[in-house]
Scaffold this active site. Structure first.
Site, short mmCIF file in Angstrom:
data_model
loop_
_atom_site.label_atom_id
_atom_site.label_comp_id
_atom_site.label_asym_id
_atom_site.label_seq_id
_atom_site.Cartn_x
_atom_site.Cartn_y
_atom_site.Cartn_z
CE LYS A 1 92.40 6.00 119.94
NZ LYS A 1 91.95 4.82 120.02
CE LYS B 1 93.91 2.98 118.10
NZ LYS B 1 93.17 1.95 118.66
CB CYS C 1 89.41 -3.45 118.63
SG CYS C 1 91.34 -3.57 118.37
C1 PBG Z 1 91.14 -0.42 120.89
C2 PBG Z 1 91.42 1.05 121.21
C3 PBG Z 1 92.12 1.76 122.09
C4 PBG Z 1 91.58 3.21 122.03
C5 PBG Z 1 90.57 3.02 121.72
N1 PBG Z 1 90.28 1.70 121.02
C6 PBG Z 1 93.58 1.61 122.54
C7 PBG Z 1 94.78 1.07 121.99
O1 PBG Z 1 94.86 1.16 120.60
O2 PBG Z 1 95.70 0.85 122.31
C8 PBG Z 1 92.42 4.25 122.89
C9 PBG Z 1 91.23 5.25 123.49
C10 PBG Z 1 91.59 6.12 124.41
O3 PBG Z 1 93.03 6.18 124.83
O4 PBG Z 1 90.95 7.11 125.15
N2 PBG Z 1 92.00 -0.63 120.00
#
Ligand code: PBG
Length: 322
Positions: free
Chosen positions: A247, A194, A118
């Site tokens: 997630k 997600k 990401c």
């Molecule tokens: C990156 C990402 C995030 C998480 C995992 N990969 C944060 C987001 O999307 O803001 C969250 C993981 C967690 O809260 O433990 N995009």
């Protein structure tokens, strides 16, 4: 007279264990690791007691401890020294994640290394991609960038890449780029469903990835939608995802169960930072029995159908059940 007495099978621990339907094995757990490029950025994460941002040396030490406890998979997140509008640090062959992959592999060849793909940790605006003039994320430009990042991880020896951006078409692009590079054995674990969740708060502190303006609702999923999650999973499976993920975890157990019932690919769940923070805060206050609350939480994911549980509780669970 009562003929049917389910309590017979609850009379002692031996019989309860005999009829137990679900168990959480340490081999199912994945421990996330935050690796910092600058030593000054290392240290405890306030809202995640027991979890720290680690420099490269300490990340290897932590991975070794996890492996000794039976946790054989880690999920890497990088905290780079510099950020810019186009996330150029993310595909640097000597970037922090690329180096961490090489170091952990070299020291612990039996560890399975998964790396989050990401750009939000690498962009100065904190969004998960390249921005258009109006501030929205340019899907197709971002997808090209993600494929480029994934190839650098593969070149460093990663086992699994895990795109967490929620752009359309990224699994197919990453697969094509990996294959073109001859990295056919690198698997893709897609963050398929997600959600735009409040439960990522502590992670954004940990990874320094909060968006500077706006939010992620233009690309992450709307929390009330469940059917849409199944559509996202179906697309990722069709595009070549080897593992799909739901997630966050606890607020989306229904989605996890629905995905389990519908798809036969390995299914992962991410028990995210805010879920961890919530439990740890109650435990610290003496409001919950920590061991029981953690075990019950992890069990709920397996009962709902998860094969793989990504959790900050991994080490604690392994210490008690390894
Ligand atoms: C990156 C990402 C995030 C998480 C995992 N990969 C944060 C987001 O999307 O803001 C969250 C993981 C967690 O809260 O433990 N995009």
């Amino acid at each position: 007279m009562i003929a049917l007495r389910p309590r017979r099978l609850r009379r002692g621990e031996v019989v309860r264990a005999l009829v137990r339907e679900n168990r959480v094995h340490v081999e199912q757990l994945v421990a996330p690791l935050f690796v910092v490029e600058r030593a000054a950025d290392a240290g405890p994460i306030e809202a995640m007691p027991g979890i720290s941002r680690l420099d490269l040396t300490d990340a290897v030490v932590e991975a070794r401890e996890l492996l000794a406890l039976g946790i054989k998979s880690v999920l890497l997140f990088g905290v780079p020294a510099r950020k810019d509008a186009t996330a150029s640090g993310s595909y640097d062959a000597d970037g922090i994640v690329q180096r961490a992959i090489r170091e952990i592999k070299a020291s612990l060849p039996e560890m399975l290394i998964i790396a989050d793909v990401c750009t939000c940790e690498y962009t100065d605006h904190g969004h998960c991609g390249i921005l258009e003039a109006d501030g929205t994320v340019d899907n197709d430009a971002t997808v090209e960038l993600l494929a480029r990042i994934a190839v650098t991880y593969a070149d460093s020896g990663v086992d699994v890449v895990a795109p967490s951006d929620m752009m359309d078409g990224r699994v197919a692009s990453i697969r094509a780029a990996l294959d073109a590079r001859g990295r056919r054995d690198v698997a893709i674990m897609a963050y398929s469903a997600k959600y735009a969740s409040a439960f990522y708060g502590p992670f954004r502190e940990a990874a320094g990835s909060a968006p500077r303006f706006g939010d992620r609702r233009g690309y992450q999923m709307d929390p009330p939608n469940a059917r849409e999650a199944l559509r996202e999973v179906a697309l990722d499976v069709a595009e070549g995802a080897d593992i799909v993920m739901i997630k966050p975890g606890l607020p989306y157990l229904d989605v996890l169960r629905a995905a389990r019932d519908r798809f036969d690919v390995p299914l992962a769940v991410y028990n995210v930072s805010g879920e961890y923070a919530m439990l740890q805060a109650a435990i610290a206050n003496g409001w919950l029995d920590g061991e029981r609350a953690v075990d019950e939480t992890l069990t709920s994911f397996v009962r709902a159908g998860a094969d793989i549980v990504i959790t900050y509780h991994a080490k604690d669970y392994a210490r008690r059940h390894g």
